[in-house]
Design an enzyme around this catalytic site. Structure first.
Site, PDB file in Angstrom:
ATOM      1  N   LYS A  13       0.830  -1.218   0.000  1.00  9.13           N
ATOM      2  CA  LYS A  13       0.000   0.000   0.000  1.00  9.13           C
ATOM      3  C   LYS A  13       0.864   1.267   0.000  1.00  9.13           C
ATOM      4  CE  LYS A  13      -2.210  -0.875   3.832  1.00  9.13           C
ATOM      5  NZ  LYS A  13      -1.564  -2.133   4.264  1.00  9.13           N
ATOM      6  N   ARG A  88      -9.161   0.873   8.926  1.00  6.16           N
ATOM      7  CA  ARG A  88      -8.721  -0.491   9.215  1.00  6.16           C
ATOM      8  C   ARG A  88      -9.777  -1.254  10.003  1.00  6.16           C
ATOM      9  NH1 ARG A  88      -2.798   0.514   8.989  1.00  6.16           N
ATOM     10  NH2 ARG A  88      -1.652  -1.396   9.362  1.00  6.16           N
ATOM     11  N   ARG A 123      11.790  -5.388   4.541  1.00  4.14           N
ATOM     12  CA  ARG A 123      11.435  -3.978   4.355  1.00  4.14           C
ATOM     13  C   ARG A 123      12.355  -3.065   5.177  1.00  4.14           C
ATOM     14  NH1 ARG A 123       5.413  -1.761   5.092  1.00  4.14           N
ATOM     15  NH2 ARG A 123       5.528  -2.556   7.215  1.00  4.14           N
ATOM     16  N   ARG A 156      11.587  -1.752  10.693  1.00  4.59           N
ATOM     17  CA  ARG A 156      10.600  -1.400  11.714  1.00  4.59           C
ATOM     18  C   ARG A 156      10.532  -2.499  12.774  1.00  4.59           C
ATOM     19  NH1 ARG A 156       5.348   0.379   8.353  1.00  4.59           N
ATOM     20  NH2 ARG A 156       4.394  -0.860   9.981  1.00  4.59           N
ATOM     21  N   ARG A 167      -0.008  -9.139  13.308  1.00  2.00           N
ATOM     22  CA  ARG A 167      -0.611  -8.094  12.460  1.00  2.00           C
ATOM     23  C   ARG A 167      -1.500  -8.719  11.385  1.00  2.00           C
ATOM     24  NH1 ARG A 167       4.393  -4.945  10.474  1.00  2.00           N
ATOM     25  NH2 ARG A 167       2.895  -3.549   9.482  1.00  2.00           N
TER      26      ARG A 167
HETATM   27  P1  AMP Z   1       1.158   0.683   8.997  1.00  2.00           P
HETATM   28  O1  AMP Z   1       2.374   1.499   8.775  1.00  2.00           O
HETATM   29  O2  AMP Z   1      -0.021   1.152   8.212  1.00  2.00           O
HETATM   30  O3  AMP Z   1       1.412  -0.796   8.831  1.00  2.00           O
HETATM   31  O4  AMP Z   1       0.749   0.888  10.542  1.00  2.00           O
HETATM   32  C1  AMP Z   1       1.634   0.517  11.597  1.00  2.00           C
HETATM   33  C2  AMP Z   1       0.860   0.369  12.881  1.00  2.00           C
HETATM   34  O5  AMP Z   1       0.227   1.612  13.232  1.00  2.00           O
HETATM   35  C3  AMP Z   1      -0.276  -0.652  12.843  1.00  2.00           C
HETATM   36  O6  AMP Z   1       0.172  -1.987  13.065  1.00  2.00           O
HETATM   37  C4  AMP Z   1      -1.166  -0.136  13.965  1.00  2.00           C
HETATM   38  O7  AMP Z   1      -0.635  -0.446  15.239  1.00  2.00           O
HETATM   39  C5  AMP Z   1      -1.067   1.380  13.776  1.00  2.00           C
HETATM   40  N1  AMP Z   1      -2.083   1.888  12.818  1.00  2.00           N
HETATM   41  C6  AMP Z   1      -1.857   2.497  11.625  1.00  2.00           C
HETATM   42  N2  AMP Z   1      -3.002   2.826  11.020  1.00  2.00           N
HETATM   43  C7  AMP Z   1      -3.993   2.405  11.849  1.00  2.00           C
HETATM   44  C8  AMP Z   1      -5.415   2.437  11.774  1.00  2.00           C
HETATM   45  N3  AMP Z   1      -6.051   2.967  10.738  1.00  2.00           N
HETATM   46  N4  AMP Z   1      -6.112   1.897  12.816  1.00  2.00           N
HETATM   47  C9  AMP Z   1      -5.483   1.374  13.890  1.00  2.00           C
HETATM   48  N5  AMP Z   1      -4.151   1.300  14.017  1.00  2.00           N
HETATM   49  C10 AMP Z   1      -3.402   1.814  13.011  1.00  2.00           C
END
Ligand code: AMP
Length: 210
Positions: A13, A88, A123, A156, A167
C-alpha cells in the site's frame, strides 16, 4: 479523486501510494506514518500509540478518527487524497462516512500471507521521511540511505516475524470485513499485488481509470 488503499500489512500500500501520489498529484495520507512520527516526537498521542504499534495491535479507533479528521481538513487534501492504512476497522469506515467524506474508489491490493512475511522482513523505511524500500525488491541507490532525503534506513520493530503474524491475524479479523463493506457500496476494485512493483502500479492505474 478520493481513494482508499486496502490490503494486508506488506501488501504494498505504501509503495503504491507513492506511485499514485506522483501520477495524480494528490497527497498520500498514512496513519502509520503519522503515528510513527508522533512516537518519535514523544507527543502524548505517540506515547499512547507506541505499545499498540510495537505489539502489532490496532491503535484505538477514537485516536485514528481524530488524526484523520485533522489531516483531511488540511488544504493539500482539498483536491483529493489517498488513504494508506486507514480505515482499518468498520468503525473507522463509518466515521469517514459520518464526516461526510466521499470516497470514489477503494483498491484492495491482494497478496498471500506467505509473500507478506518475505516482504516485511526485508522492508526498510526511512527514519526521517517514512519512504519505504526492500533489500531485494526495491533497494535504495546508496545502501542504508534514503533516495529522497538521505535519511537512515531502518527495519521497523513491528516487522519482526512474530509481530507480523499478529498483524496478519488482526488484519483478517478486523480489516478484511471492509472488503465486503465497500463492495456493497459499489466502490471496490481488486488488484493482484503479487507482481513486481512496476507491474502492480500499472494494474492499479488501469483499475483507477476504468
Ligand atoms: P502501517 O504502517 O499502516 O502498517 O501501521 C503501523 C501500525 O500503526 C499498525 O500496526 C497499527 O498499530 C497502527 N495503525 C496504523 N493505522 C492504523 C489504523 N487505521 N487503525 C489502527 N491502528 C493503526
Amino acid at each position: 479523486m478520493n481513494l482508499i488503499l486496502l490490503g494486508a500489512p506488506g501488501a504494498g500500500k505504501g509503495t503504491q501510494a507513492e506511485v499514485i501520489c506522483d501520477k495524480l498529484h494528490i497527497p498520500a495520507v498514512s496513519t502509520g506514518n503519522i503515528l510513527r512520527a508522533a512516537v518519535k516526537n514523544g507527543t502524548e498521542m505517540g506515547l499512547k500509540a507506541k505499545e499498540f504499534i510495537e505489539k502489532g495491535a490496532l491503535v484505538p479507533d477514537s485516536v485514528i478518527i481524530g488524526i484523520i479528521k485533522e489531516r483531511l481538513a488540511e488544504p493539500d487534501c482539498a483536491n483529493g487524497f489517498i488513504l494508506d492504512g486507514v480505515p482499518r476497522t468498520v468503525a473507522q469506515a463509518e466515521a469517514l462516512e459520518q464526516m461526510g467524506i466521499t470516497i470514489d474508489k477503494v483498491v484492495d491490493l491482494e497478496v498471500a500471507d506467505e509473500t507478506i512475511m518475505h516482504r516485511l522482513t526485508g522492508r526498510r523505511v526511512c527514519a526521517a521521511c517514512g519512504a519505504s524500500y526492500h533489500v531485494e525488491n526495491k533497494p535504495s541507490r546508496v545502501e542504508g540511505k534514503c533516495d529522497r532525503c538521505g535519511g537512515d534506513l531502518v527495519a521497523r520493530k513491528d516487522d519482526q516475524p512474530e509481530t507480523v503474524k499478529d498483524r496478519l491475524k488482526t488484519y483478517h479479523e478486523l480489516t478484511e470485513p471492509l472488503i465486503e463493506f465497500y463492495k456493497e457500496r459499489g466502490k471496490l476494485v481488486v488488484v493482484e499485488g503479487h507482481e513486481s512493483i512496476a507491474d502492480t502500479s500499472e494494474l492499479l492505474l488501469k483499475a483507477l481509470e476504468a
